[in-house]
Structure formats: structure tokens, C-alpha cells
Design an enzyme around this catalytic site. Structure first.
Site, PDB file in Angstrom:
ATOM      1  N   SER A 144       0.839  -1.196   0.000  1.00  0.00           N
ATOM      2  CA  SER A 144       0.000   0.000   0.000  1.00  0.00           C
ATOM      3  C   SER A 144       0.876   1.249   0.000  1.00  0.00           C
ATOM      4  CB  SER A 144      -0.956  -0.049   1.198  1.00  0.00           C
ATOM      5  OG  SER A 144      -1.963   0.923   1.078  1.00  0.00           O
ATOM      6  N   GLU A 238      -9.436  -3.870  -6.508  1.00  0.00           N
ATOM      7  CA  GLU A 238      -8.883  -2.778  -5.700  1.00  0.00           C
ATOM      8  C   GLU A 238      -9.163  -1.405  -6.289  1.00  0.00           C
ATOM      9  OE1 GLU A 238      -5.103  -2.839  -3.894  1.00  0.00           O
ATOM     10  OE2 GLU A 238      -4.671  -4.890  -4.519  1.00  0.00           O
ATOM     11  N   HIS A 268      -7.349  -5.360  -1.485  1.00  0.00           N
ATOM     12  CA  HIS A 268      -6.140  -4.635  -1.106  1.00  0.00           C
ATOM     13  C   HIS A 268      -5.312  -5.406  -0.076  1.00  0.00           C
ATOM     14  CE1 HIS A 268      -3.754  -0.981  -0.912  1.00  0.00           C
ATOM     15  NE2 HIS A 268      -3.878  -0.932   0.397  1.00  0.00           N
TER      16      HIS A 268
END
Length: 296
Positions: A144, A238, A268
Site C-alpha cells: 500500500s 482494488e 487490497h
């Protein structure tokens, strides 16, 4: 075919209590609480260190090679996440890669805005090199925001004249804090993990008034030429799908050996659920195999 566990995990995420309003500190506390009881794999040992002044933790699985290391940069939108929240993922990566993993507790916004995270990541990479691990036996990895920070760190190291690591390993990377990807809207109903409005709050807290296209905050806009081989993993469900797709395209255009892996139906950072989600463990093993090939 998706595993039977996928629906269970997605339903669990959709039913999790959400943080209302714009309190990123409350989001931080919720993330810590959510993972407090998650067990880590057996046969893995943890040692806290100071990596050139930056809090960090060596994660060493039984059988890990002393001369192979991965610097891991956790996710959390640059405003949350810690050594505790990502201990399980780092442990599984150490096992799969047979490498020591240095998890980095870099400074977070809003208390420490950009470029604090980049500075701390660079310090950690140099700490590993000073410990005797050759750059060619090292990778930088992250998920991320940590995936975007992985790319930013590689760019900053190149610009500083530091030797390049063997690889960059990016999980669901957040590469565009200007928030221009079409998947932010197109995938909003599919993604059970990330909300675009929360991303905007996090970007604001980290940027602290800077342009969202600042290259070391948003590596989609950086010059990527000369970076080491990259693995970019992202799920098809995502909101950040386009962040990975576009940065992979930019890397290939710059002559980087970049490989984009889009995992069908995954959300995610699905790797974080590897204990119960087979696709999570398989993705961790894919990272390890990519790194091993670059070592060879």
C-alpha cells in the site's frame, strides 16, 4: 477459481466497524486494535534495533540466510501501521524467502509529513548495507503506502548515488496521492478494504500542503529510469488497481524490468490474510520467488 476462504474474508472486512469522520489518529488506533490478537507463524524470531536512529525490527525465520535481507515498509496510508501491525506478514515473507526481514517503523503523518518516511526508509537501507549485507543480496518491499514508499526509496537511493538493491517488491502500491486513477471510482463498490475518502484524508495528512504529484510522495510522477527489477502485485478488486497498472507502464517505458501481476478477485493487500487465505500465502511465495531469481 477463488478459494472458499475468500468470501469469508471479504464478508469479515465489509462487516468491520468503520471509523467515522476525518480522524486519522482514530484510524491508527483501530488498525492496531484489529491486529492485536493475530498470531504470527512459529519458528520466527524478532529483535528490535535502531536502524541509523530509526526504530526497526529484524524478523528472522528458522533457516533464513544471514547474507540475504529484505527491508520492509509497512502500509497504512502514511498515517498508521507499525512493527506490530505487519509482524505476521514479515514473518511469512522471511520464511518464504529464507531471508532476514528488517521491518521499518518509519515516522508517520500528520505529526511527521513528507519526506520523513522517505528519509527513514533510506536510513534503514543504508543500515542493512552497513551491517554487511551486499546491495545485490537485498530487496526493498512494502504494501500500500509502503509499496509506493518502496518505489520512492529506490528513486531517492538512485539519485543519491547509492548502489541499487537486487529488486523492489510492491504489494498493492499507492503511487498517486493526487488520486487520478479511474479505478478509484470504478472499483469502489468491489473493494472491501479501502475507501477513496479515507485515502484523500491520508494524503492530505502526509503531504501537509505539498502537491499531490510530488515525485517522492507519488512515484507515479517520478523518473523511474535505472531502477532495479520490480514486482508489482495488485488485486483486480482494488480501488488502487490503476496505481499499480500505471506505474508498471511508466517503469517499462523507462526501461525497467517490471512485472505486473493482477490477481483475479483479490482485494487490497490480501497477503495480510495468508493465515486463512490461500491466495495470500501464494502471493507471498511469488514475491520470494521473484527475489530469488534476481539473486541468482
Amino acid at each position: 477459481m477463488p478459494s472458499d476462504a475468500l468470501k469469508f474474508v471479504v464478508d469479515m472486512l465489509r462487516n468491520a466497524p468503520a471509523v467515522a469522520g476525518d480522524d486519522v489518529l482514530a484510524m491508527r488506533a483501530n488498525m492496531e486494535k484489529a491486529v492485536a490478537a493475530v498470531p504470527v507463524p512459529e519458528g520466527v524470531h524478532f529483535t528490535r534495533v535502531r536502524a541509523n536512529g530509526v526504530p526497526a525490527e529484524w524478523t528472522v525465520a528458522d533457516g533464513a540466510r544471514a547474507d540475504v535481507a529484505i527491508v520492509y515498509l509497512h502500509g497504512g496510508g502514511y498515517v498508521m501501521g507499525s512493527l506490530d501491525t505487519h509482524r505476521g506478514l514479515c514473518a511469512r515473507l522471511s520464511q518464504a524467502a529464507r531471508a532476514r526481514v528488517l521491518s521499518v517503523d518509519y515516522r508517520l503523518g500528520p505529526e511527521h509529513p513528507h519526506p520523513a518516511a522517505v528519509d527513514d526508509a533510506i536510513a534503514a537501507v543504508r543500515f542493512v548495507r552497513a551491517s554487511g549485507v551486499a546491495p545485490g543480496r537485498t530487496a526493498i518491499a512494502g504494501d500500500s503506502a509502503g509499496g509506493g514508499l518502496t518505489l520512492a526509496t529506490l528513486v531517492a537511493l538512485r539519485d543519491a548515488g547509492d548502489p541499487a538493491p537486487a529488486a523492489g517488491l510492491c504489494i498493492s502500491p499507492w503511487t498517486d496521492l493526487a488520486m487520478t486513477g479511474a479505478s478509484l471510482v470504478a472499483k469502489a463498490a468491489e473493494d472491501p478494504m479501502v475507501r477513496p475518502d479515507h485515502l484523500r484524508l491520508m494524503a492530505k495528512a502526509y503531504l501537509d500542503g505539498r502537491d499531490g504529484k510530488t515525485p517522492l510522495a507519488s512515484p507515479l510522477y517520478a523518473d523511474l529510469a535505472g531502477l532495479p527489477p520490480l514486482l508489482l502485485q495488485v488485486g483486480s478488486a482494488e480501488v488502487l488497481l490503476d496505481d499499480a497498472v500505471r506505474v508498471a507502464e511508466r517503469a517499462l517505458e523507462a526501461g525497467v524490468a517490471a512485472e505486473l501481476r493482477i490477481w483475479p478477485d483479490m482485494f487490497h493487500v490480501w497477503h495480510a490474510f495468508a493465515q486463512i487465505l490461500p491466495e495470500g500465502q501464494q502471493a507471498v511465495e511469488e514475491m520470494a520467488a521473484f527475489f530469488e531469481e534476481r539473486l541468482a
